[in-house]
Motif scaffolding. Structure first.
Motif, PDB file in Angstrom:
ATOM      1  N   GLY A  64       0.813  -1.201   0.000  1.00 49.63           N
ATOM      2  CA  GLY A  64       0.000   0.000   0.000  1.00 49.63           C
ATOM      3  C   GLY A  64       0.852   1.259   0.000  1.00 49.63           C
ATOM      4  O   GLY A  64       0.562   2.192  -0.725  1.00 49.63           O
ATOM      5  N   GLY A  65       1.877   1.246   0.801  1.00 56.47           N
ATOM      6  CA  GLY A  65       2.722   2.428   0.876  1.00 56.47           C
ATOM      7  C   GLY A  65       2.924   2.884   2.298  1.00 56.47           C
ATOM      8  O   GLY A  65       1.991   3.296   2.970  1.00 56.47           O
ATOM      9  N   LEU A  66       4.177   2.826   2.762  1.00 58.62           N
ATOM     10  CA  LEU A  66       4.464   3.213   4.131  1.00 58.62           C
ATOM     11  C   LEU A  66       4.322   4.706   4.344  1.00 58.62           C
ATOM     12  O   LEU A  66       4.576   5.501   3.450  1.00 58.62           O
ATOM     13  CB  LEU A  66       5.916   2.840   4.469  1.00 58.62           C
ATOM     14  CG  LEU A  66       6.227   1.382   4.788  1.00 58.62           C
ATOM     15  CD1 LEU A  66       7.708   1.268   5.071  1.00 58.62           C
ATOM     16  CD2 LEU A  66       5.434   0.934   5.980  1.00 58.62           C
ATOM     17  N   GLY A  67       3.956   5.060   5.529  1.00 61.93           N
ATOM     18  CA  GLY A  67       3.997   6.454   5.921  1.00 61.93           C
ATOM     19  C   GLY A  67       2.989   7.359   5.248  1.00 61.93           C
ATOM     20  O   GLY A  67       3.212   8.547   5.087  1.00 61.93           O
ATOM     21  N   GLY A 111      -3.597  -0.740   0.325  1.00 61.05           N
ATOM     22  CA  GLY A 111      -2.923  -2.042   0.330  1.00 61.05           C
ATOM     23  C   GLY A 111      -3.866  -3.157   0.728  1.00 61.05           C
ATOM     24  O   GLY A 111      -3.884  -4.228   0.111  1.00 61.05           O
ATOM     25  N   ALA A 112      -4.658  -2.910   1.759  1.00 59.49           N
ATOM     26  CA  ALA A 112      -5.625  -3.919   2.203  1.00 59.49           C
ATOM     27  C   ALA A 112      -6.591  -4.240   1.074  1.00 59.49           C
ATOM     28  O   ALA A 112      -6.892  -5.398   0.787  1.00 59.49           O
ATOM     29  CB  ALA A 112      -6.384  -3.416   3.423  1.00 59.49           C
ATOM     30  N   PHE A 113      -7.053  -3.189   0.426  1.00 52.66           N
ATOM     31  CA  PHE A 113      -8.014  -3.342  -0.664  1.00 52.66           C
ATOM     32  C   PHE A 113      -7.428  -4.218  -1.776  1.00 52.66           C
ATOM     33  O   PHE A 113      -8.014  -5.217  -2.180  1.00 52.66           O
ATOM     34  CB  PHE A 113      -8.376  -1.955  -1.203  1.00 52.66           C
ATOM     35  CG  PHE A 113      -9.282  -1.982  -2.388  1.00 52.66           C
ATOM     36  CD1 PHE A 113      -8.793  -1.698  -3.652  1.00 52.66           C
ATOM     37  CD2 PHE A 113     -10.615  -2.295  -2.249  1.00 52.66           C
ATOM     38  CE1 PHE A 113      -9.631  -1.724  -4.750  1.00 52.66           C
ATOM     39  CE2 PHE A 113     -11.468  -2.331  -3.354  1.00 52.66           C
ATOM     40  CZ  PHE A 113     -10.965  -2.036  -4.606  1.00 52.66           C
ATOM     41  N   VAL A 114      -6.242  -3.843  -2.224  1.00 51.29           N
ATOM     42  CA  VAL A 114      -5.630  -4.566  -3.341  1.00 51.29           C
ATOM     43  C   VAL A 114      -5.351  -6.022  -2.985  1.00 51.29           C
ATOM     44  O   VAL A 114      -5.717  -6.945  -3.719  1.00 51.29           O
ATOM     45  CB  VAL A 114      -4.319  -3.869  -3.775  1.00 51.29           C
ATOM     46  CG1 VAL A 114      -3.538  -4.738  -4.718  1.00 51.29           C
ATOM     47  CG2 VAL A 114      -4.624  -2.538  -4.406  1.00 51.29           C
ATOM     48  N   VAL A 115      -4.710  -6.230  -1.837  1.00 50.76           N
ATOM     49  CA  VAL A 115      -4.310  -7.592  -1.479  1.00 50.76           C
ATOM     50  C   VAL A 115      -5.520  -8.501  -1.271  1.00 50.76           C
ATOM     51  O   VAL A 115      -5.586  -9.609  -1.794  1.00 50.76           O
ATOM     52  CB  VAL A 115      -3.425  -7.592  -0.221  1.00 50.76           C
ATOM     53  CG1 VAL A 115      -3.187  -9.002   0.254  1.00 50.76           C
ATOM     54  CG2 VAL A 115      -2.111  -6.909  -0.518  1.00 50.76           C
TER      55      VAL A 115
END
Lengths: 292, 343
Positions: free
Chosen positions: B271-274, B282-286
């Protein structure tokens, strides 16, 4: 009170477990010591050795041949992995190396599940070691004695390599300060790849050795990995003897708790790991100053 | 020199207009989500994981502490909710359950966090892993309370008892209604996280990430900042876990497994840190990817998740949310370098 014969059999069994964990942990410890990489893929190498061995066995029904080929094959695989993937991240935050190896282990284990299957298989032990040694009430299968001997031999050979060979000196120096080793004109890339390959090969050997004792299946890698970490932390970085002692210690803890408090094995282990990390983070025999 | 956390939170570095735009986009996304996914529960699950990740991002992305043990708080909140609703409450009253979950998880977070923060870097990560594993095996051992390897079932349907005066009875939360409640919680959670991240407190976290020693020299009590953030993130995970337990009606040991902690980190990196929003993406994609792949490759969708993850770690470590020309160029250069070396 527990029957003495049974107790001794359990202690021997713990020694066997310890030796297997030693073969896994020693590579992990060296890789961590030199490259600062916490190799989450180590469990997958362990599994890979076992699976290759069991697959090869149908073509080459000789345990020792399969042991040698499997170890070398995984060592080469480890070298390739290090060179292509892990090396990319040396200039970055060490956390990414940890995550990368975790990703690699996921891929390896799932690939094994996809293409090899999930049904556990047993590897046939070598014919020459299928007997039993009976000392009074104590029953000691030859194969287990073989594993103990193998572990001791590996430890001695590694000690010899580290203390008495030029390569060993370079490895020990690189554990302390790899930049300096490079500055002094040595090819640290080769050192890193060699150590990684060595570690991977040893882990694979451990997996093949345990084949006849417990089943071989893809997720076996994940299960041993955490225990291997415990061994590495307890034993200490940069210490071969420390890892050896810690491996046997953990092996015996597992054997003894299985008699009196079966469910407590893991609880005891992790409490030990936490205690060591808090009280003596460099491990039992590790060198202080290596840890923050 | 002590630092009052409340004082630190009072400033804000948000730029007015783009901030409002992002919040609006978030609202739209949250409203649209249940209609985009094949079934509502998947949407709720995505929101639940996003909640964990928002908290985790504060610890990993902003403070630079990689926690390999957040499954302890996610699973801990789930088990707390399950045990509380089945043994103590009898109903699935949402607010009391969440309160209990928060308290339980906060205690775990304080204890484990304090222990783990004695060390830094990889040793910190190892401590988080060890403490989480310890919890896993303790929970496994306490079969009578936790169901051991069987887990617990029969968790009642969540309901909002507070609305009884208005509706005459507790409002049962299922399907879309449950999604709405959980999504609202996520929304609030994201706002809070963004507020923290954009405040002097958040800047201090980033300072600690970049150079903790220097932060200490400047007079900041870094231990307090780290512990506070850690416990806060554990609470996010706890609430999320509780919601999952209530939605599924059951809990199992897999929620406390260290591989879940690993999966969380995977989603976080992807998803991308920070960025706070990134992890939600990130949750959505994974989860969507896994849902799509598990139809075809029931056992091994993790294989492809792993490959995608490796790709991101190597070439796009800043994740999806930080995808811009700079990161793409950097990624392309890394890819070229890799091909060069292999050849």
């Amino acid at each position: 009170m527990v029957d003495t014969g049974f107790l001794i059999t359990q202690l021997v069994s713990g020694l066997v477990t310890g030796m297997i964990y030693f073969t896994i942990a020693v590579g992990l410890s060296m890789i961590f010591g030199i490259m600062g990489v916490l190799n989450f893929a180590h469990g997958a190498f362990y599994m890979l050795g076992a699976i290759l061995a069991v697959s090869m066995f149908s073509i080459i029904p000789n345990f020792f041949v399969v042991l040698v080929i499997g170890t070398i094959a995984v060592a080469i695989f480890g070298a390739i992995t290090e060179r292509t993937l892990i090396r990319q991240l040396y200039d970055r935050d060490p956390i990414y190396q940890l995550l990368l190896t975790f990703g690699i282990s996921l891929v390896m284990i799932n690939a094994a599940q996809r293409w090899w299957g999930t049904v556990p298989e047993l590897l046939s032990p070598p014919q020459s070691f299928s007997g039993l040694l009976e000392v009074g009430p104590i029953i000691l299968p030859h194969y287990r004695l073989f594993i103990i001997a193998f572990g001791l031999l590996t430890a001695v050979l590694l000690w010899f390599m580290l203390e008495k060979t030029r390569f060993g000196i370079l490895v020990r120096a690189a554990t302390r300060d790899d930049t300096m080793v490079a500055v002094l004109g040595h090819n640290t890339n080769v050192i890193f790849t060699s150590v990684f390959a060595l570690g991977a090969g040893l882990a694979a050997a451990g997996g093949i050795l345990i084949g006849p004792l417990t089943g071989i299946y893809p997720s076996m890698g994940m299960e041993v990995l955490i225990t291997a970490f415990v061994v590495v932390i307890v034993g200490g970085l940069g210490s071969l003897t420390g890892t050896f002692i810690a491996a046997i210690l953990i092996g015996e803890i597992m054997a003894l708790t299985s008699i009196w408090w079966p469910a407590g094995t893991n609880i005891a282990m992790f409490t030990l790991m936490i205690a060591v990390l808090l009280l003596k983070p460099e491990g039992l025999l590790g060198k202080s100053g290596v840890v923050e | 020199m002590t630092t009052k956390i409340s004082a630190a939170l009072s400033g804000s570095y948000e730029i007015g207009r783009s901030h409002v735009a992002r919040i609006a986009a978030l609202v739209v996304a949250l409203i649209a989500l249940p209609f985009v996914v094949p079934y509502v529960e998947l949407g709720t699950e995505i929101v639940i994981y996003a909640m964990v990740l928002v908290g985790l991002d504060l610890v990993v992305g902003y403070t630079g502490l990689v926690s390999f043990g957040h499954a302890a708080y996610f699973g801990g909140g789930a088990y707390a909710a399950a045990i509380f609703t089945t043994d103590v409450l009898g109903t699935g009253a949402l607010l009391p359950t969440l309160a209990v979950a928060i308290v339980v998880v906060a205690i775990l977070g304080i204890v484990f966090g304090y222990l783990s923060l004695r060390r830094t870097g990889v040793y910190f990560a190892m401590l988080t892993l060890a403490t989480a594993e310890l919890l896993y095996f303790i929970v496994k051992q306490l079969k009578t309370i936790t169901g051991g390897t069987d887990g617990l079932t029969g968790v009642p349907t969540p309901e909002l008892a507070v609305l009884r005066p208005i509706f005459g009875d507790a409002v049962l939360l299922e399907g879309l209604r449950l999604y709405a409640v959980v999504a609202s919680l996520l929304f609030v959670g994201i706002l809070v996280a963004r507020r923290i991240a954009a405040s002097p407190f958040g800047l201090t976290l980033m300072t600690i990430r970049e150079n903790e020693e220097r932060a200490k020299f400047l007079g900041y009590n870094t231990e307090r900042y780290k512990l506070f953030t850690f416990v806060l993130s554990s609470m996010y995970a706890g609430v999320a876990g509780a919601c999952l337990a209530l939605m599924n009606g059951a809990v199992s040991l897999s929620l406390l497994n260290w591989t879940l902690s690993g999966d969380l980190l995977i989603m976080l990196i992807l998803g991308g840190l920070g960025t706070v929003f990134g992890p939600a993406a990130g949750a959505f994609v994974v989860l969507l990817m896994q849902e799509a792949l598990s139809a075809q490759y029931a056992q091994t969708y993790q294989l492809y998740t792993g490959l995608v993850f490796i790709f991101f770690v190597l070439f796009l470590p800043k994740g999806l949310w930080n995808l811009n020309r700079k990161t793409l160029t950097l990624g392309r250069k890394r890819l070229e370098r890799l091909i060069q070396r292999v050849r």
